[in-house]
Design a protein around this motif. Sequence first.
Motif, PDB file in Angstrom:
ATOM      1  N   ILE A 168      58.665  64.256  37.536  1.00 36.68           N
ATOM      2  CA  ILE A 168      59.403  65.269  38.296  1.00 36.68           C
ATOM      3  C   ILE A 168      60.839  65.216  37.798  1.00 36.68           C
ATOM      4  O   ILE A 168      61.516  64.193  37.947  1.00 36.68           O
ATOM      5  N   THR A 169      61.270  66.313  37.182  1.00 34.32           N
ATOM      6  CA  THR A 169      62.573  66.350  36.514  1.00 34.32           C
ATOM      7  C   THR A 169      63.682  65.766  37.388  1.00 34.32           C
ATOM      8  O   THR A 169      63.836  66.150  38.543  1.00 34.32           O
ATOM      9  N   ASP A 170      64.440  64.845  36.790  1.00 30.99           N
ATOM     10  CA  ASP A 170      65.594  64.215  37.426  1.00 30.99           C
ATOM     11  C   ASP A 170      65.254  63.436  38.695  1.00 30.99           C
ATOM     12  O   ASP A 170      66.154  63.029  39.422  1.00 30.99           O
ATOM     13  N   GLU A 171      63.973  63.240  38.978  1.00 32.52           N
ATOM     14  CA  GLU A 171      63.648  62.509  40.202  1.00 32.52           C
ATOM     15  C   GLU A 171      62.832  61.253  39.949  1.00 32.52           C
ATOM     16  O   GLU A 171      63.224  60.158  40.327  1.00 32.52           O
ATOM     17  N   LEU A 172      61.698  61.426  39.270  1.00 36.28           N
ATOM     18  CA  LEU A 172      60.721  60.344  39.259  1.00 36.28           C
ATOM     19  C   LEU A 172      59.814  60.446  38.046  1.00 36.28           C
ATOM     20  O   LEU A 172      59.414  61.536  37.649  1.00 36.28           O
ATOM     21  N   MET A 173      59.476  59.287  37.474  1.00 38.03           N
ATOM     22  CA  MET A 173      58.420  59.244  36.471  1.00 38.03           C
ATOM     23  C   MET A 173      57.435  58.152  36.888  1.00 38.03           C
ATOM     24  O   MET A 173      57.838  57.037  37.214  1.00 38.03           O
ATOM     25  N   ILE A 174      56.169  58.496  36.861  1.00 40.80           N
ATOM     26  CA  ILE A 174      55.140  57.509  37.206  1.00 40.80           C
ATOM     27  C   ILE A 174      54.327  57.202  35.957  1.00 40.80           C
ATOM     28  O   ILE A 174      53.837  58.118  35.292  1.00 40.80           O
ATOM     29  N   LEU A 175      54.243  55.920  35.634  1.00 39.78           N
ATOM     30  CA  LEU A 175      53.412  55.492  34.508  1.00 39.78           C
ATOM     31  C   LEU A 175      52.270  54.642  35.061  1.00 39.78           C
ATOM     32  O   LEU A 175      52.468  53.849  35.984  1.00 39.78           O
TER      33      LEU A 175
END
Length: 727
Positions: free
Chosen positions: A338-345
């Motif tokens: 989610i741009t500028d919010e969160l990255m889930i790996l």
Amino acid sequence: MSSKRRRMIFFFLSMLLVAAMVINACGGGDSEPEAADAPAEEAAPAAAEAEESAAEAEEEEEMMEVDLSPSEYPEPQLIVGSREVEKLPLDQILTYKALDSYSEPEWVSELVAEGVLPPVEERLPVEPRVILESGMSDGIGVYGGVWRDFSACPTEGYNRGAGQSAGWFGIEAAAFASLLKSGPIYRRSDSLEPLPYLAKSWEWSEDGYELTMNLIEGAKWSDGHPFTTEDVLFSWEDMIVDSNVQSPKGASAWVFDGEMTQLEVIDDYTFKFVYPVAFPVQSLFQMDEGDFHISPAHILKPLHPKYNSEMDYVDFEAAMPPDKTPVVLGEFVPVEYITDELMILRRNPYYWGVDEAGNQLPYLDEVVFEKGPSGVGRTLSTLAGSADHSNLENPSTFIETLKRAEEDDAHFYVEWGPETLGFSIKLNLSTTLGVKDDRDAAIRELFRDVRFRKAFSFALDRDGISQSILRGPFLRGWAGGLFPGSSYFDRNTVAYYNHNPEAAAALLADLGFEDSDGDGVLNWPADRLASGENLVLALVTSEDAEETQTVGDAAVTLLGDLGVQINVRPLNSAARREMNEAGEWELRVDRDSQTFAVPFTRCRELAPIEREFSFHREGSEPRELLDFEQELVDIALAFCVEPNTDVRRELMAEYNRISTENVHFVGVFVGRYGLAAAKRFKNVPAGMPVFMYNWTWENVMPEQVWVDPSEQIEQLRPGVIPTYESE
Ligand code: CA
């Protein structure tokens, strides 16, 4: 050589130097050419002259009494709670071998039963990379758990080989895999070479012109496609060598003596580099993360303009967009952004590493990167308990983090790495670049005189400066040369000209400086600068680093006490860069680069080899290297192509001796980077530096980190694995 004997030699050399100065002082002036030759008794002096020479003799005696020898460089102070690095030979850290059986998390086995994934032994290579129990600080782990982290950079996309950033702060390290890994070199006792990764071994030809690389056999990309030399060849020819592609490190890094290195494929799992020079061993460091990026040929080749006329290079660069799950080789795969919010790996079910019990790695199921506008956010989130890791890089922020870590409910601990965070003062050694008048020229000549550089070094109260920045054992004096935390550092090679105002004053007097008008500032001797004005020097600090300003203020006081007036000027980084390029500076406080921690990977920056060398830059006129600078250049050039670690150590010992004896630059203080990490994390290697050959995520070997089930926190996307649209 014992340090005692070395000190005696230093002392002897210093006495010789003092003697030479006295001879100079006597024989230097044109007015009394015979004085140096004729013994005093034969001169039959008149009464007035006798008085004068008696005074001179007294002065000489005074000079003889001043001890100009360097002091011994002390051992570092241990910091309570910090662990020493447990160095091991590579074969006790990892190996590549087939095991009798393999296992995976239960929820992944369920996906296998459903037919979503092939069985684990089919996903793994013939001989997986095996992390050995002997190298684990907390032993074989258990599955599950989350690592919450923070990134302050935008995610452009995943076409890293075409220059895109996935968001830094560890995202690249978690998602991508390289041929070799230099981050964990600090753990090795057997060699200072990168660790094998996708390349499991390599051999030099006898003449040193060829390097054969052996890839792991049967490893698969995160979509199940085989990884072979086709990927390596594509990454080389169509990414690194293709000048239309903005690779992180372009072809020029592979040019030696004006000639390009060649890459030849031998079979699916073997290829070789053919070099124009013998043993460019340093190029091993160009096969790690961020240098030789391995791109998926089966994904990108069909989209490359060379093979697809409908694509241009701009489209190609954007071919792995941030909102689409990328095909990667790393431990974790970005599945949601989610741009500028969160990255889930999420864990990569095709990751090609296991532990000694046959558990497919990684142990953790999930990594989450919170996104924010500034790097401070990482520390703030760690303090607040919503992030599990921060790197402590600025001494001015250490205290707050330490205070929080000491509270009972803190979820993180702080550990200090080796001493590789150094600040120094540089003196501009160029005779021409930025020199506009007689005064500039006289200053540069003065800086090129070792007596002045020693006087400057002797003036500094390094322990006082260190304590004024941060009380406690965290910072201490540094002589310059290599960082004490470097694997190449040898304490006995340091000439430490630390706080000795008397010696500094004696050297300034010997250089001819005297406060002739009694205003408290030394005046230039007429033979150095005809105007005879006060000795006033400009020192540039950095607006972005508070510590440089503390050092600047201390220099004003300490040099001021000796009659040298320093004017401090803080500049921002853009202005500093401009100033450096024009050579229009006199003194400069720097936070030093990792060249002095990992000299081999940056060997050409150790001495004035390149025209752009930091504090002896070449302009339109040829540079006049000082004799010892030429020696440093010769050592650095030999070091760059030396395959034997022991010989490399000897070369660096010599380098450090020459650099510190001549005060090439004036080291001020050195400290440690700190790691703040969640207490629940197991298998974080003892004494791990947050920054050395690389940063935390490369250094920690994240595939081996695990969390006890009682301490595991909730996952955001339990049960999710990366999925790809079938073509
Ligand atoms: Ca004066």
